[in-house]
Scaffold this motif. Structure first.
Motif: not given
Length: 220
Positions: A6, A30, A33, A81, A200, A218-220
């Motif tokens: 991120g 990520t 996540c 992110a 998220w 993409w996720g966090t």
């Protein structure tokens, strides 16, 4: 490595590598996540052990221990992110404060007012982010207390005032959150991590990603 760490995590790592004295921490990637959402909000095997190992390293660098009543290490859980999403996801600060560790914070800072103010802020933030208690409930309690005591500003309150507010905030958590405010720092940390991952997909982040064409994967 912004795709894994991120924006915040990558920038902090880069600053650390060039010698800027950034406070120590660790980044949960990520990929975790993505796994969290693909596997019914559970974590990959071994993550807890890796996080505990990373926390030990932070403790060593800081010379303080998480949950130590005499000299507590306090931590924050933040989102990050690949691209900036300002204000969309959640943060929890001052994790590790409880009825024991606050005494250590008072002793370390020699500032009782500061310590209880930090504690009440943590209670409010944790209750809102983790338990879903509306932050206005706490603001209303504070406004009522100030009016009863003849105070106009938060800065008018002393250490004893903030200690009373802490008690009222904890009662609010139990009343509106359906459970007592947790005293176990490990529980505070693990639930804060889950709540930040959960953010998220909150009501702010999802429309923001749609508007700015940011993939959910993409996720966090």
């Amino acid at each position: 490595m912004r795709n894994l760490l991120g924006g915040k995590g990558a920038d902090l790592a880069e600053m650390t590598n060039i010698g800027i004295p950034v406070p120590p921490g660790f980044t949960i990637t990520t990929e975790v996540c993505t796994h969290y959402y693909e596997h019914r909000k559970t974590y990959p095997k071994g993550l807890r052990q890796e996080a505990e190992k990373a926390m030990k390293r932070v403790e060593k660098i800081m010379g303080a221990k998480f949950g130590d009543p005499n000299d507590p290490l306090l931590v924050s859980v933040r989102s990050g992110a690949q691209v900036s999403m300002p204000g969309m996801m959640e943060t929890v600060l001052n994790i590790g404060l409880n009825e024991e560790t606050i005494q250590g914070l008072i002793a370390r800072t020699q500032n009782k007012r500061f310590a209880y103010d930090a504690y009440r802020r943590f209670i409010q933030m944790y209750a809102n982010v983790v338990l879903g208690v509306d932050h206005h409930s706490f603001e209303e309690l504070l406004d009522i207390y100030k009016e009863e005591q003849g105070h106009t500003f938060d800065t008018d309150l002393d250490a004893d005032d903030w200690k009373v507010i802490v008690g009222q905030y904890k009662e609010c958590v139990e009343r509106e959150g359906g459970e007592a405010f947790p005293q176990d720092p490990a529980e505070q940390l693990s639930r804060s991590i889950a709540a930040v991952f959960g953010s998220w997909r909150n009501a702010r982040a999802e429309p923001y990603r749609t508007l700015h064409n940011i993939p959910e994967s993409w996720g966090t």
